[in-house]
Design a protein around this motif. Structure first.
Motif, mmCIF file in Angstrom:
data_model
loop_
_atom_site.group_PDB
_atom_site.id
_atom_site.type_symbol
_atom_site.label_atom_id
_atom_site.label_comp_id
_atom_site.label_asym_id
_atom_site.label_seq_id
_atom_site.Cartn_x
_atom_site.Cartn_y
_atom_site.Cartn_z
ATOM 1 N N LYS A 54 -34.464 -42.906 -6.859
ATOM 2 C CA LYS A 54 -34.758 -44.222 -6.273
ATOM 3 C C LYS A 54 -35.912 -44.833 -7.071
ATOM 4 O O LYS A 54 -36.668 -44.122 -7.727
ATOM 5 C CB LYS A 54 -35.185 -44.057 -4.813
ATOM 6 N N GLY A 82 -36.795 -40.008 -4.899
ATOM 7 C CA GLY A 82 -35.351 -39.943 -4.727
ATOM 8 C C GLY A 82 -34.958 -38.779 -3.845
ATOM 9 O O GLY A 82 -35.755 -38.293 -3.029
ATOM 10 N N ARG A 83 -33.715 -38.359 -4.025
ATOM 11 C CA ARG A 83 -33.202 -37.244 -3.234
ATOM 12 C C ARG A 83 -32.525 -36.256 -4.172
ATOM 13 O O ARG A 83 -31.975 -36.636 -5.203
ATOM 14 C CB ARG A 83 -32.182 -37.740 -2.198
ATOM 15 N N ARG A 121 -29.519 -34.421 -5.149
ATOM 16 C CA ARG A 121 -28.088 -34.514 -4.852
ATOM 17 C C ARG A 121 -27.501 -33.110 -4.747
ATOM 18 O O ARG A 121 -26.834 -32.773 -3.804
ATOM 19 C CB ARG A 121 -27.368 -35.306 -5.946
ATOM 20 N N THR A 143 -29.320 -32.002 -9.810
ATOM 21 C CA THR A 143 -28.998 -33.422 -9.977
ATOM 22 C C THR A 143 -29.671 -34.202 -8.859
ATOM 23 O O THR A 143 -29.915 -33.687 -7.769
ATOM 24 C CB THR A 143 -27.478 -33.666 -9.947
ATOM 25 N N TYR A 144 -29.995 -35.447 -9.162
ATOM 26 C CA TYR A 144 -30.778 -36.276 -8.237
ATOM 27 C C TYR A 144 -30.095 -37.611 -7.990
ATOM 28 O O TYR A 144 -29.345 -38.107 -8.829
ATOM 29 C CB TYR A 144 -32.150 -36.594 -8.856
ATOM 30 N N ASP A 145 -30.366 -38.176 -6.852
ATOM 31 C CA ASP A 145 -30.148 -39.604 -6.639
ATOM 32 C C ASP A 145 -31.528 -40.234 -6.706
ATOM 33 O O ASP A 145 -32.278 -40.227 -5.725
ATOM 34 C CB ASP A 145 -29.499 -39.869 -5.270
#
Lengths: 708, 179, 334
Positions: A133, A51-52, A54, A129-131
């Motif tokens: 995937k 993921g990324r 955030r 915090t993450y997005d």
């Protein structure tokens, strides 16, 4: 002194030169070295497998007492995005450069404070915090992303008509074998202290080869390699995990530059598990065809391993299949499966240990199905020349290892039938495995100075991670200079000492010994002149023949005896014996220790070790020594390791490396012994009690094994 | 206002008395290493799962990573640096060197401190998980099996285990005399 | 780790007052579990009250022939105690099967009982865990639960209790003695650990602010014929996969008294009363032992990846009882 009166140091058992320091707490490892004005960095790792980032909210962390700063991808200087490491371009190295996360455990921030307690508390206050995937950690040889592995080590084997030989075979074994993700688990967690002075980077770093690491750091930070100075005087084990340029030194160097003061980054044990490299899981298909008399006709070994999308890696499992036995047709295939896992790195016996487990289990299955003694089957199929390249072997004393090992172990008394030997409730079995490990040298340099006081200062960028390199190289230098060891002063563990092989690939000591031997030759030519001090130095790069006419390997035969309690699934190794052909042995005391240590590593691999990831999140669940079991004292029986006489003609002194071969054959020998004890073939490591009891319970109720 | 998250403590380490102010969070291991420069004890896991930080507190082996420094206030601590007196190694240290009871050496101070504590426990008649039919009133024989079980709290990834066991066994009689 | 205050006291009353007067205050004894969990961020007390200087370290006898283990007696001291070894050998064996020599020198009786689960999800604050944060969920039930519970779990928590010591204590009907500012009290070990239910964070029946002062083990003739067997993923220094504490008294060929408890299978030491009932009063034959093991394990409900523990628990009960029955047979013959 008359040189004839000097006892050759090579071949003598001598205790470690640094032994006194190590038993009295005076050997200083990286985290023991004091540093004025030191700040402490606490690494923060990604909690998602893909993921990324955030956001990283550092407000609370920065407000805590003693906190000096938080480094993340938004405020960290740019590093070389095109950095390469052992196996090619390596995108895992430029840390804190972007929001992208490809594995759980990826370092994403560093919190720096005046004390470690403050840094740890502030790191806990960091809000990330993450997005997330969708990630993929489902390893399988048949994964859609599976592709041929890098051929950096050369092409895979393909000789003869494999399918025709298989079709013509009286019997074909065709089985799948699995080994899990594993962790090196050196006792010293990775740690570095870095500081900058006048555009030069200095670091104490826990690694297996400071020169190599200095080159990578220079490339990563885009500075002249002459401006990087890395020391690793005492290193608390590595087993491959410290052959790579570690997060600890990269982060320490970044923070030290950012804060303009020395910074230490000491990884926690948990972080070592999460972020420093692993042996990747493997799935291996082995097909072996044989005639009824045991003559092998076809060998096919296809191994797949997991790697990271961030970097190439090679787990060269197929080495055994191409060299151990003669067969008209031999094919090997190696596949890589990129997954959202910690990027793997070489772990003791890379490729060879999991590869040998699969291949030597399969060979045992051939013997089982043909009802031929597994030792005889191995002896029957020995090649005269390399079965794939057709080149001769420079030395090959495997038969002697098998025969002498069998004699000492009492193999002749073995009843070949499985599940016939019992002691009370326990089943007892024995097994054997043969193994080869590729040998050679890497370019290295050394400098030797004849001092005014009659001593000789030897400077070589070797590392002693417990191999005994320091002690062994003193003996090599003494003999090469024809002086007593007391006149040799050895300086190692510093990138400023110049090009040198790291302690890896079973080549550290051999490579540096080669450089020392050549340097001593050069120096002795200068000694006629009375001027002191006088120095000679040699770089072996031009001396190394990369295409020798002969194949160079070390060999071993390992014999194991196990007990199995079928009611509980508990497997215990009761005896281990390894016979080794590893060239001329520099120091039998230390060499034996290293081989026995390797064999215990193999025991641990066979019975205990498995990194477990959460099936949903991909995060490592076994990130401590209570979850990831390595052998403890009570698991380890009496072990015998010994040598057959051997001499490596490709080395000026007859040496070969022996750091890994002890590890490589042991798991297969134990697995074969478990089969002999129980009658059940275990094709998946580790052979943990849950696997053994499940099978034992299904086929053999406890009533049936009560004491006769 | 006094900061109640810090404490003034006294530690008697290797027969010297030290007074120091510590963050209450500081472990005995960190205090020994970072405040007093006794870096022999090692941080292998910081969770009591490896034994590299083993020291003797009031004569008993403990893991210093799970001992708060403040909770050790007033205690007598012996580290690897204090085992040898006046440059003379103890028998067990000599045996470790001679029999090659270590490789990288990182776990070694913990192994040796643990062995010294363990030998005292055995001499006091304490049983272990492998002690069979042991009398509750006297020490049994110190076999290799006993040593292995009693030393299992000290991991060694180089796996010098067989040499460690041999070194302890060999030195045990002379260690008992050395006290 | 959050910064905290530290106090040491020599009086029980003072210790209780300190806990009552300060929010977030906790007792500290050996610290082997608490300090570890503080480092992990699972526990973050504002104050530690060190109770090792309280006069609670004695191991003594009760008037009726039982034993009192002081709450701060170390695990090592209890395991080595002559009376424990003679009268409750399974207790000594269980303690010695746990942890390492170093940890046993630190850990105490009270702390051992109150130690928290070693579920990896519990120890990692980034994971959902109802035991750590009520209502947050259970990561283990569909996660890596190879060594989790097979009995008495709920969808709220599938963790096991890690204590070895508590297993024989359960078999021996031990009683936990405690003190609060209101006075003293006792809780049988069988009621000390609460069933998981829907609040796994509520682990014990100990009143708020209470200090365990001792564990009392009643006299029991059968206990001298007891044994502890622990199966784990390596030969030593590992938490139990499954363990069994058993005691068997056979008189004139009939089971006079039998005690059986399991570790590693549930959120509390599992007293195997069904198996005990099945055996009591009849002969200790292989068939009856096997049937007793079956009846106890019938209630087991394995998770996706731990069915092997059902087989293991069953086999282990059978193996230990068979050994004890053999011992009894030898005794009556000899």
């Amino acid at each position: 002194m008359n040189p004839d009166e000097i006892v050759a140091a090579v071949g003598e058992s001598r205790p470690r030169i640094e032994g006194r320091l190590k038993v009295s707490g005076s050997a200083h490892y990286v985290a023991d070295l004091p540093m004025p004005n030191l700040a402490h960095g606490w690494m923060v790792t990604a909690a998602v497998s893909r993921g990324r980032i955030r956001d990283i909210d550092a407000t609370d962390a920065l407000a805590q007492p003693g906190v000096l700063g938080v480094l993340d991808h938004r405020n960290t200087r740019r590093l070389n995005p095109d950095i390469a490491h052992h196996f090619g371009p390596d995108r895992s190295l430029p840390l804190l450069q972007d929001e992208v996360i490809e594995y759980a455990g990826r370092p994403i921030a560093l919190v720096v404070a005046e004390t470690p307690e403050q840094a740890r508390a502030a790191a806990a206050a960091l809000r990330v915090t993450y997005d997330a995937k969708p990630h993929d950690i489902e390893f399988s040889m048949n994964h859609p992303a599976t592709r041929p592995a890098s051929t950096l080590f050369g092409p895979e084997a393909d000789t003869g008509d494999l399918e025709a030989e298989l079709a013509g075979s009286a019997m074909v074994v065709d089985e799948l074998y699995h080994t899990p993700e594993e962790s090196h688990s050196a006792m010293e967690p990775h740690v570095a202290t870095a500081w900058w002075e006048d555009g030069h980077l200095y670091a104490f770093d826990s690694n297996q080869g400071p020169f190599g690491i200095s080159q990578v750091m220079a490339s990563l930070f885009l500075i002249d390699p002459e401006r990087v100075h890395i020391r690793a005087e005492h290193v608390g084990g590595g087993f491959g995990a410290k052959t790579i340029c570690g997060a600890q030194i990269i982060l320490a160097a970044l923070a030290a530059e950012h804060l303009q003061r020395p910074v230490r980054v000491a990884l926690t044990r948990r972080q070592v598990f999460l972020a420093t490299g692993s042996r990747p899981p493997t799935e291996q298909r082995v097909r072996i065809g044989a005639d009824a008399d045991g003559r092998l006709r076809a060998i096919h070994h296809h191994a797949a391993f997991a790697q990271s999308p961030l970097a190439e890696y090679i787990e060269w499992c197929t080495e055994q299949a191409r060299t151990l036995y003669a067969a008209p047709a031999i094919r090997t295939e190696l596949s890589a499966v990129p997954l959202n896992l910690l990027p793997p790195c070489s772990m003791r016996g890379p490729g060879a240990s999991p590869g040998s487990f699969a291949f030597e289990s399969a060979i045992d299955e051939v013997a089982e199905r043909l009802q031929i003694d597994p030792l005889q089957l191995r002896l029957l199929n020995q090649p005269v020349v390399s079965p794939v390249s057709g080149r001769p072997f420079s030395t090959r004393r495997l038969v002697q290892c098998l025969q002498e090992g069998a004699r000492r172990f009492g193999w002749a008394q073995r009843d070949p039938r499985p599940r016939v030997r019992r002691e009370g409730n326990l089943l007892v079995g024995t097994g054997v495995a043969a193994v080869a490990f590729i040998a050679g040298v890497f370019p290295s340099s050394a400098a030797i100075t004849a001092e005014t006081d009659g001593t000789f200062s030897v400077r070589v960028g070797a590392t002693d991670i417990g191999t005994g390199a320091r002690t062994a190289l003193i003996a090599v230098a003494a003999d090469a200079l024809a002086v007593g060891t007391e006149r040799v002063r050895m300086h190692i563990g510093d990138s400023d000492l110049g090009l040198a092989a790291g302690a890896g690939g079973s080549r550290g000591t051999t490579s540096c010994a080669f450089a020392i031997t050549e340097t001593a030759k050069a120096l002795r030519e200068k000694l006629g002149d009375s001027a002191r001090p006088v120095t000679a130095s040699v770089d072996t790069t031009p001396l190394i023949n990369w295409q020798p006419a002969e194949e160079r390997y070390t060999y071993s035969a390992v014999f194991a005896e196990v007990t199995v309690d079928p009611a509980t699934g508990e497997v215990r190794v009761r005896r281990l014996l390894g016979m080794f052909a590893v060239g001329r042995v520099i120091n039998p005391l230390l060499a034996r220790s290293q081989l026995i240590g390797g064999m215990i590593g193999g025991l641990s691999m066979a019975l205990h070790e498995e990194s477990v990831r959460d099936p949903l999140t991909g995060r490592l669940v076994t990130a401590d020594f209570a979850g990831y079991h390595i052998s403890a004292h009570a698991d380890v029986p009496t072990i015998e390791a010994d040598f057959v006489a051997d001499y490596e003609p490709q080395d000026p002194s007859g040496f070969n490396g022996l750091g890994e071969i002890g590890n490589a054959g042991t798991a297969a020998a134990i697995a074969n012994a478990v089969w002999h004890a129980t009658g059940t073939r275990h094709r998946t490591l580790p052979i943990s009690l849950s696997r053994v009891i499940e099978r034992a319970a299904a086929q053999d109720r406890p009533e049936a094994v009560s004491v006769a | 206002m006094t900061d109640d998250t810090r404490s003034e403590i006294t530690l008697r380490v290797n027969d010297e008395t030290y007074r120091l102010a510590v963050d209450n969070r500081r472990t005995l291991l960190d205090a020994l290493r970072d405040d007093l420069n006794f870096t022999g004890a090692k941080k292998g896991c910081d969770h009591g799962q490896c034994g590299a930080c083993t020291v003797l507190v009031n004569g008993q082996r403990v893991v210093s990573c799970l001992t708060l420094a403040v909770a050790a206030d007033g205690a007598a601590v012996t580290t690897i640096e204090g085992l040898a007196g006046d440059g003379e190694l103890r028998p067990i240290q000599e045996a470790f060197i001679r029999l090659d009871g270590f490789q990288c050496g990182f776990c070694t101070p913990g192994q040796i401190c643990s062995a010294v504590g363990m030998l005292a426990e055995h001499a006091a008649g304490w049983p272990s998980a492998v002690t069979r039919n042991g009398s509750p009133h006297r020490a049994g024989e110190l076999t290799e099996e006993e040593i292995r079980e009693r030393m299992s709290g000290n991991l060694c990834r180089c796996s010098a285990y067989p040499s460690i066991v041999r070194a302890i066994l060999e030195a045990s009689a002379r260690e008992a005399v050395a006290g | 780790m959050r910064a905290f205050a530290y106090q040491r006291t020599t009086q029980i009353r003072d210790a209780l007052n300190l806990i009552a007067q300060h929010d977030g205050a906790r007792f500290l004894a050996g610290g082997t579990n608490l300090v570890d969990l503080m480092k992990a961020g699972v526990e973050s007390p504002a104050r530690l009250v060190d109770i090792r200087s309280l006069a609670l370290g004695e191991i003594g006898e009760t008037p009726d022939g039982g034993l009192v283990l002081g709450a701060t007696a170390t695990n090592s001291a209890v395991a080595a105690d002559a009376q424990v070894r003679l009268r409750y050998p399974a207790l000594s064996q269980a303690i010695l099967a746990g942890a390492s020599g170093q940890l046993r020198n630190m850990a105490t009786v009270g702390g051992n009982l109150l130690q928290r689960t070693r579920c990896a999800y519990f120890a990692d604050p980034s994971e959902a865990c109802n035991r750590r944060v009520p209502g947050s969920g259970c990561s283990a039930i569909n996660g890596a639960h190879h060594n989790h519970a097979i009995l008495d779990w709920t969808e709220h928590c599938v963790a096991t209790h890690p204590s070895d010591m508590a297993v024989p204590l359960s078999a021996f009907d031990a009683v936990v003695r405690y003190e609060t500012l209101d006075g003293t009290g006792e809780i049988p070990l069988s009621e000390f650990y609460l069933p998981v239910g829907n609040r796994p964070d509520r682990e014990t029946a100990l009143p708020d602010g209470a200090l365990i002062t001792a564990v009392v083990i009643p006299a029991a003739a059968v206990a001298s014929k007891s044994r502890y067997r622990k199966v784990r993923e390596r030969a030593s220094y590992a938490f139990a996969t499954v363990s069994v504490a058993a005691a068997l008294d056979v008189q004139q060929g009939l089971v006079q008294d039998v005690r059986l408890a399991l570790g590693g299978v549930a959120s509390r030491p599992w007293r195997a009363r069904l198996a005990e009932s099945a055996l009591r009063g009849g002969p200790a034959t292989a068939e009856r032992i096997s049937a007793a093991a079956d009846v106890e394990i019938a209630a087991a409900e394995p998770l996706r990846d731990n069915a092997y523990k059902v087989t293991l628990a069953r086999n282990l009960i059978e193996a230990v009882l068979t050994e004890l029955a053999a011992d009894a047979g030898e005794e009556s013959n000899g």
